[in-house]
Design an enzyme around this catalytic site. Structure first.
Site, PDB file in Angstrom:
ATOM      1  CE  LYS A 194     -63.715  20.650  83.987  1.00  0.00           C
ATOM      2  NZ  LYS A 194     -64.255  21.212  84.981  1.00  0.00           N
ATOM      3  CG  HIS A 226     -70.947  14.504  81.926  1.00  0.00           C
ATOM      4  ND1 HIS A 226     -70.992  15.790  81.193  1.00  0.00           N
ATOM      5  CD2 HIS A 226     -70.449  14.778  83.031  1.00  0.00           C
ATOM      6  CE1 HIS A 226     -70.670  16.795  82.212  1.00  0.00           C
ATOM      7  NE2 HIS A 226     -70.077  15.951  83.378  1.00  0.00           N
ATOM      8  CB  SER A 263     -61.033  22.237  80.859  1.00  0.00           C
ATOM      9  OG  SER A 263     -61.929  22.252  82.111  1.00  0.00           O
ATOM     10  CE  LYS A 292     -54.988  30.206  82.009  1.00  0.00           C
ATOM     11  NZ  LYS A 292     -53.874  30.097  81.088  1.00  0.00           N
TER      12      LYS A 292
END
Length: 285
Positions: A40, A96, A126, A246
């Site tokens: 994220k 990740h 997030s 967003k």
């Protein structure tokens, strides 16, 4: 729902023993391009930008394959199905993984890495919404409870602090571009230019402008190959929260209570006291 891999929590559905073994044994090439993030932190965005840079701005590079196939996560179960060994160079890959858990081949051939950081408060927000959307993640429960889990590193891929520090302290620093989500928000055209320069991809101003416009959040959100709209609802219910929600910096101010933000700051100050060169002015973002 989660399993423990070398001390880190990983979602069992996405990361099987077989897929993690595939990751550990993956053979890198020197000209591979690796996008590395803590979850994220801007992975999907960077998976849009890098292929466009490498294609000189040709939109087909992001319109013909879903982002998880065009820039696959090496530790996910899907990676083994893409015949990456047969892909033409330069391959674009994502992970990740903390630095110290990268496969042995990574340290031998030393490919280029783009490491994206993001204000951890926004990473938390997030993550909180994403956990409510994705069925393969544990329900986050109340926000304050999840905040403590996040700050204690009891979430997928462990501690944000450990992850960021592992890559800040990595060797071969000239092969790693550190860029922040906030820098990309502030000046996307400049960020595209920096990434292109790092990848030694010569682009004129018009191409950079075109790529930056294409990668504005509002435009990227329309790309069905990037917005996860094709993922079945039983895996990701975007009626609860959109995957591309967003795309702003500082949303934590709308979400965290004063007490939560102050606690976050105190933990951050303690965990990062030995770090001088984090890219983001977190407290003011």
């Amino acid at each position: 729902m989660y399993s423990v891999y070398k001390g880190l929590l990983v979602p069992s559905m996405l990361h099987t023993p077989e897929s993690l073994k595939y990751f550990e044994e993956f053979v890198f090439r020197p000209d591979d391009i690796i996008i590395v993030t803590y979850p994220k932190s801007g992975t999907t965005w960077t998976q849009e930008i890098v292929p466009l840079i490498m294609s000189g701005g040709d939109p087909a590079s992001v319109e013909t394959l879903p982002n998880w196939e065009r820039v696959p996560w090496l530790e996910k179960i899907s990676a083994g199905t893409f015949n990456l060994e047969q892909r033409a160079s330069p391959r674009m890959l994502a992970t990740h993984s903390p630095y110290n858990m990268m496969p042995p081949s990574f340290f031998e051939v030393k490919p280029k890495v783009i490491y994206v950081t993001r204000n951890p408060k926004d990473v938390f927000v997030s993550s909180f919404f994403y956990h409510r959307t994705a069925s393969f993640l544990v329900n986050p429960g109340p926000q304050t409870n999840f905040l403590h889990k996040f700050l204690d590193g009891k979430v997928r891929f462990g501690s944000w602090f450990d992850h960021v520090k592992s890559w800040l302290n990595a060797e071969d620093k000239e092969l790693i571009l550190h860029i922040s989500y906030e820098e990309m928000i502030l000046d996307l055209k400049d960020s595209v230019g920096r990434i292109a320069q790092f990848l030694q991809k010569s682009l004129d101003d018009e191409a950079i402008e075109k790529i930056a416009d294409r990668c504005l959040f509002k435009n990227m959100k329309k790309n069905n190959m990037s917005n996860y709209s094709g993922v079945p609802r039983e895996f990701m219910d975007q009626t609860k929260s959109e995957f591309l929600r967003k795309g702003i910096a500082g949303d934590w101010k709308n979400q965290l209570t004063v007490a939560e933000a102050e606690y976050f700051d105190s933990v951050y100050k303690d965990k990062m006291k030995d770090v001088k060169d984090v890219k983001v002015g977190f407290k003011n973002t």
